[in-house]
Design an enzyme around this catalytic site. Structure first.
Site, short mmCIF file in Angstrom:
data_model
loop_
_atom_site.label_atom_id
_atom_site.label_comp_id
_atom_site.label_asym_id
_atom_site.label_seq_id
_atom_site.Cartn_x
_atom_site.Cartn_y
_atom_site.Cartn_z
N GLU A 186 0.88 -1.18 0.00
CA GLU A 186 0.00 0.00 0.00
C GLU A 186 0.91 1.21 0.00
O GLU A 186 1.69 1.39 0.93
CB GLU A 186 -0.93 -0.02 1.22
CG GLU A 186 -2.10 0.93 1.09
CD GLU A 186 -1.76 2.34 1.50
OE1 GLU A 186 -1.60 3.19 0.59
OE2 GLU A 186 -1.63 2.61 2.70
N CYS A 199 -2.84 8.01 4.35
CA CYS A 199 -2.79 7.75 2.91
C CYS A 199 -4.13 8.06 2.26
O CYS A 199 -4.19 8.28 1.05
CB CYS A 199 -2.37 6.31 2.64
SG CYS A 199 -3.30 5.09 3.58
#
Length: 514
Positions: free
Chosen positions: A286, A320
């Site tokens: 990720e 994020c």
């Protein structure tokens, strides 16, 4: 019988009793700060002279912990321990492994306030964010334990006359977990214990900024009775041991959360088959985002402004999933911008021990990076709010709004990972979606609209892994919002999903003739 999964609640800090309880937890944790923490290899605590100093980003004079720094030889020893432990751990039944993980989550639940308080100090997390991080860690462990129970018997396949077939799952081997500093407990615990409950063993290299909270997980695993060597704790300098961990011939998988540059490096290096390696490595990565909230015409501008501000500035934009791009229809642009500025002015910034809405950014490197992007933003657009920085005691950056930007501006293209949001004006919804997709990333996004046709268009064309309607673009909940992104945001290995454990399992088919 295992009870049905439900999400771990946080604390309601409008209740004075909870405030008093958490203040006590903060004081208790503060008394323990500054200690040396060891490597943990095969259950043995190993203290090293060379250490990583973890500091409070809100008060850089305060040392949180001194983490022993692993060498390549320590990593080699950890691989040997993990490989040896795997021989036994893989033979445990799925239910036995899952039940041990439920014991782990029960211990964390009892220590939730302590775990959260550590993150207030070590990561500069606001109270609600820190408690949410601890609770999400519990959620991941509980969810994955039940997922493993569901997978225990495999899946049905067809039989035919004279032939009985079985399709089931088996563990892979030893892997490496490299978690981030921004969710130093939830993501760290989830990406470590998902492969473990699936029957694998792990080398855990915590983020350099947050090793203390990761060590607390090691204490909890020991208390819960996890066999030695199943999880080995190897904090260290990524320049010294990072490539070694990824390249190692015994690394069957790497779970990574962090920057695009590091993630792509891991992906590239993992593709190389090393001497003595007789399998292909798996990478679960990720790598961040450049997340946008699209605001349509004829909407509730108060809701739009609140969605933008909370998504952009929660935990100082260090998610994020944080909103770093506000793409607003021309008819409501000025109103949404004005209301966003007003809301931002009301936010409190300071040491999160004092329960401020925003705290510091994590370290000097990030501080300097964000400060530089603010200067770029001033050149590309108009500074509407914030822009101030102060590193005299901690790493503080004011929540910053920059308007008048274009889609190709650096502020709109590059991940900043701080409290900076750029506004761009668009003529219609088609242009809004075009701008939203005009980035290398595809993690989260949100659309504020009352037009169902526009929402359907966004569902089909807004190229992100997690898309939300009429709300912000952060705060995915385990079990409800499996999380992961497209394009350069990573491998879309949806955490908190029914499929996540499959990344750490192999499928085997056995056919028996009668």
């Amino acid at each position: 019988m295992v009870v049905e999964f439900k999400n771990e609640p946080g604390y309601d800090f409008s209740v004075q009793e909870n405030v008093d309880m958490f203040k006590k937890a903060l004081k208790d944790v503060e008394k323990e700060l500054g200690q040396d923490i060891p490597l943990v290899i095969n259950g043995e605590k190993i203290f090293k002279d060379d250490k990583i100093k973890s500091i409070n980003p809100a008060d850089t004079s305060q040392v949180i912990a001194n983490a022993s720094k692993a060498t390549k030889q320590d990593v080699e020893d950890a691989f040997k321990a993990a490989d040896e432990a795997y021989k036994s751990w893989k033979t445990w039944s799925a239910n036995d492994r899952a039940e041990l993980m439920l014991r782990v989550s029960a211990i964390i639940r009892r220590r939730k306030a302590e775990i959260a308080a550590i993150m207030v100090y070590e990561a500069g997390k606001p109270w609600d964010e820190a408690v949410g991080d601890a609770a999400e860690g519990i959620d991941f462990i509980e969810y994955y334990a039940r997922s493993m129970m569901d997978l225990a018997q495999g899946k049905p396949v067809l039989d035919r006359e004279g032939e009985h077939n079985k399709y089931f799952y088996k563990s892979i081997g030893t892997g490496v977990t490299i978690p981030p500093w921004n969710f130093p407990f939830a993501i760290m615990a989830g990406t470590t214990l998902a492969p473990v409950v699936a029957g694998n063993t792990v080398l855990l290299k915590p983020a350099e900024d947050t090793p203390y909270i990761a060590y607390k997980l090691m204490e909890i695993l020991e208390e819960a009775g996890l066999p030695k060597g199943v999880v080995n704790f190897v904090p260290g300098d990524p320049k010294e041991i990072g490539d070694y961990l990824v390249d190692h011939k015994d690394t069957h998988f790497v779970t990574f959360t962090g920057s695009r540059a590091t993630g792509t490096r891991i992906y590239e290096r993992s593709a190389v088959v090393q001497e003595g390696q007789n399998f292909l490595k798996r990478v679960i990565a990720e790598m961040g985002g450049k997340d946008a909230i699209v605001v349509d015409e004829n909407i509730d501008t108060d809701m739009a402004a609140e969605a933008i501000v909370t998504s952009a500035f929660g935990f100082s934009g260090q998610k994020c999933s944080a909103c770093s791009r506000a793409i607003v229809h021309k008819d409501v642009y000025d109103e949404v911008l004005e209301k966003s500025i007003k809301l931002t002015k009301e936010l409190t910034l300071g040491n999160t021990v004092d329960n401020t809405y925003m705290g510091p950014v994590i370290n000097k490197k990030q501080f300097d990076k964000i400060k530089n992007y603010i200067e770029i933003g001033k050149e590309e657009g108009k500074l509407e709010q914030g822009g101030g920085t102060d590193d005299s005691k901690g790493y503080f950056v004011e929540p910053t709004i920059i308007s008048g930007l274009k889609s190709k501006d650096r502020i709109m293209q590059e991940e900043i990972f701080g409290p900076v949001v750029g506004f761009v004006k668009v003529n219609d919804f088609d242009e809004a979606i075009e701008v939203a997709n005009d980035t290398d990333y595809g993690l989260t996004g949100a659309v504020i609209t009352n037009n169902r046709e526009h929402w359907i268009k966004a569902v089909n064309e807004f190229d992100v892994g997690n898309l939300y309607l009429n709300r912000g673009c952060t705060s995915a909940v385990v079990g409800y919002h499996p999380f992961g992104g497209f394009k350069m945001s990573g491998t879309d290995a949806k955490t908190g999903s029914p499929d996540y454990l499959l990344h750490f399992l192999e499928q085997k088919v056995v056919s028996e003739m009668f």
